[in-house]
Design an enzyme around this catalytic site. Sequence first.
Site, PDB file in Angstrom:
ATOM      1  N   ASN A 205       7.416  20.253  29.780  1.00  0.00           N
ATOM      2  CA  ASN A 205       7.255  21.653  29.371  1.00  0.00           C
ATOM      3  C   ASN A 205       8.524  22.285  28.829  1.00  0.00           C
ATOM      4  OD1 ASN A 205       8.225  21.449  32.019  1.00  0.00           O
ATOM      5  ND2 ASN A 205       7.301  23.376  32.678  1.00  0.00           N
TER       6      ASN A 205
ATOM      7  N   ASN B 136       9.732  16.449  33.263  1.00  0.00           N
ATOM      8  CA  ASN B 136       8.503  17.124  32.874  1.00  0.00           C
ATOM      9  C   ASN B 136       8.655  17.593  31.427  1.00  0.00           C
ATOM     10  OD1 ASN B 136       9.261  17.551  35.772  1.00  0.00           O
ATOM     11  ND2 ASN B 136       7.109  18.120  35.904  1.00  0.00           N
TER      12      ASN B 136
ATOM     13  N   HIS C 119       1.753  13.767  31.347  1.00  0.00           N
ATOM     14  CA  HIS C 119       2.746  14.223  30.378  1.00  0.00           C
ATOM     15  C   HIS C 119       2.502  13.533  29.027  1.00  0.00           C
ATOM     16  CE1 HIS C 119       5.853  15.350  33.720  1.00  0.00           C
ATOM     17  NE2 HIS C 119       4.873  16.213  33.611  1.00  0.00           N
TER      18      HIS C 119
ATOM     19  N   ALA D  15       4.108  18.720  22.099  1.00  0.00           N
ATOM     20  CA  ALA D  15       4.581  17.469  22.688  1.00  0.00           C
ATOM     21  C   ALA D  15       4.232  16.247  21.853  1.00  0.00           C
ATOM     22  CB  ALA D  15       4.011  17.304  24.101  1.00  0.00           C
TER      23      ALA D  15
END
Length: 327
Positions: free
Chosen positions: A309, A307, A265, A297
């Site tokens: 996304n 997470n 991540h 990100a």
Amino acid sequence: MNFLRGHRSGYDAWTEAGAEGWGYDDLLPYFKRSENLTGIAGRDPAVRGMDGPLRVGPAVERHPLAEAGLTPAVQAGHTEVRDLAGGLDGDHCTGVAGAVGTPQVLMLSGIGPRDHLGQVGIDTAVDLPGVGANLWDHPMSGIVYRAARPVPPGANNHGEVQGLIRSEPQVADPVIMVALMMPFSRGTVRLATSTPGGAPLLDPRYYTDRRDVAAMAGGLRTAREIGNAPALTNWRGEEALPGPAVHDDEQWTAYLHKNLRTYSHHAGTCRIGTDETAVVDPKLRVRGVSGLRVADASVMPSSVSANTNATVYAIAERAADLVRPRS
């Protein structure tokens, strides 16, 4: 796979760090815009989207091992919720994207820390020391048991049950199982060569802040407590990793450095802010460059407890509003 928002404290920390307009309440309309949970029981339309393009929802049939693992967590005093998100209160350019690729492209274009660019033979167009800095990620580790009986294949993904806990009662931010959600350690993205297309140099610097090791050790202790619960007796064999002999801080630390995994991540390398090391301003405009915004990100100032996304979707939705011509 997973579509999770982080705890609101993570986003509110962004505004406290200078990213005005990027707190949880600011982002909530953009979280909702991307998702569609129509007809899914227990989802509150006040905090969940009902007409977006992404059809997201819980596992239709939860794996029996995931179900068995949830029971001892609840018995240990952790509250069960149906929806984690519902339970949380000459320099003109046109576009760039990617938490690793964005700082790489910016630096290849002469936008980044002057000293580093000089080391790889690139003339500096804009001296931005924050480009490629502040790299964060979610490191992982775990307790592993041998199976006492065959484990059936899953019909969904590998993460049907998630939970947020605090590694210590006084900690303000949550940790999820044995993946560190709010790490203090920070790494870098740098160039290995001035040639476009070459692989960049990533130095994630996991566990360089000792607070991260302590938090992960606390998470592993909780994981062992859940793993040894009676609800998992029919599934659980002996503990294979790290093994029942591991108990003190020194042993947990050694294990964590050997059993290091990552969620991949990566984020934070072109963070939003108003100080001299921020790369983009609160409207996502790269400082010192006209016509260039970043929406991925890399702009996250600090970690989110999920997470990444779903948060990237929200960033993109808000970016659309920021660049849309005003009538």
